[in-house]
Scaffold this active site. Structure first.
Site: not given
Ligand code: ADP
Ligand code: TRP
Length: 328
Positions: A111, A193, A196
């Site tokens: 980050k 993965k 968002k």
């Molecule tokens: P993003 O990568 O979309 O910004 P975050 O890092 O805010 O998501 O993750 C919020 C929660 O959702 C975390 O506990 C993360 O492990 C879970 N998570 C994020 N992306 C996925 C995914 N593609 N599949 C399963 N769980 C996910």
């Protein structure tokens, strides 16, 4: 019966990866454990936030958890900043954490890359506040996604260091990696993965997508060059990801789904998948909107959660303050 705790940042759009990876697993856990789920607004402000958007996102996250089935009578559901013991313990733990430990955190490295000197101290210190979040509640189990494992390990190290110096003050938490659905992949690129922060919203199905948007996103989701529908994550990751999503939303096994599409092409499969997602999504969206209509009720639920959390957190803090010698 274990003390289980996890937290999510109120960062706007939630997608089905967040839902199945982070929210759904808590529903089973809340039946037999002492469950804590909270919205980490003080972690969110480690990067710039628009105040109006932050306020909205906190309420939205609360509404989604309730819509998903989090029961505030079974899970202590609250907002981190409402329990000042988190920042209080965070400060104390800062004095038991080494610069070198925080410099090794990969999330901080990711980050802060390219930001030079103008990266906030908060972003650097983020894992110590997370350690305080966990240790305040004598947490035994912390279910998180893979990316957070290093932070939970740091919390363990800090707790052990503190205990070595002062005796058994903190419970040493265990990390639990979420299993099925722990990693949904991008619809536009099955090697990344679902996230968002992906460049294109076509990468994910948001919990707020309309039926038409879902249809469009599934229709344009990448598949592979072969046209059969088989579950083979290694060689056919795109179709395997779509089958996983189908299975999660329909509660059918991937084998069952594969059998239904023997000899059929992607066309009908995708039409049915979009319909299955929409059928699953509709009640969640309706309930989320219903909860959002009554913001006062959301505030009352968060107030109740903060009360319960504060009582527990204050007990730990009294122990900690006594231990370090500031109670006269
Ligand atoms: P993003 O990568 O979309 O910004 P975050 O890092 O805010 O998501 O993750 C919020 C929660 O959702 C975390 O506990 C993360 O492990 C879970 N998570 C994020 N992306 C996925 C995914 N593609 N599949 C399963 N769980 C996910
Ligand atoms: N850092 C976590 C994330 O970004 C959120 C978090 C903060 C957390 N405090 C926590 C997770 C305590 C588990 C336990 O996803």
């Amino acid at each position: 019966m274990s003390r289980v705790l996890t937290a999510l940042q109120p960062s706007g759009v939630l997608h089905i990866g967040n839902y199945f990876g982070a929210i759904e697993p808590l529903l089973d856990l809340q039946e037999h454990n002492e469950n804590h789920l909270f919205i980490v607004d003080y972690h969110a402000i480690t990067v710039p936030q628009d105040p109006a958007a932050l306020r909205k996102n906190i309420l939205y996250a609360t509404a989604v958890y309730l819509a998903a089935g989090i029961d505030p009578n079974k899970t202590i559901l609250f907002q981190q900043s409402r329990v000042p013991q988190h920042t209080e313990l965070g400060w104390i733990l800062n004095c038991f954490t080494y610069m070198g430990e925080l410099e090794r955190m990969t999330q901080f490295k990711d980050k802060s890359r390219g930001k030079g000197e103008s990266v906030s101290i908060g972003l650097f210190d983020y894992p110590v506040l997370m350690a305080a979040d966990i240790l305040l509640y004598d947490t035994q189990v912390v279910p998180v996604g893979e990316d957070q494992v290093q932070h939970v390990e740091l919390a363990r190290d800090i707790a052990k260091r503190f205990n070595n110096r002062f005796g058994e003050v903190f419970t040493i938490p265990e990390v639990r990696i979420r299993q099925s659905g722990a990693r949904l992949m991008g619809l536009d690129d099955p090697t990344k993965k679902m996230s968002k922060s992906a460049e294109s919203p076509r990468s994910y199905i948001s919990l707020q997508d309309s039926p038409e948007e879902v249809e469009k996103k599934i229709k344009t989701a990448v598949t592979d060059s072969e046209s059969t529908i088989v579950y083979d994550p290694e060689h056919r990751p795109a179709i395997a990801n779509l089958l996983t999503i189908y299975s999660l939303v329909s509660k059918k096994t991937t084998e069952e789904i594969v059998m239904n599409y023997e000899g059929k092409g992607y066309g009908p499969f995708k039409t049915d998948l979009a319909a299955a997602i929409n059928t699953w999504l509709q009640p969640i969206q309706e309930k989320t909107l219903m909860y959002l209509k009554d913001e006062d009720q959301l505030r009352r639920i968060l107030d109740m959660g903060a009360q319960k959390a504060k009582e527990k957190a204050e007990k730990t803090m009294q122990r900690v303050r006594q231990t370090i010698g500031i109670i006269l």
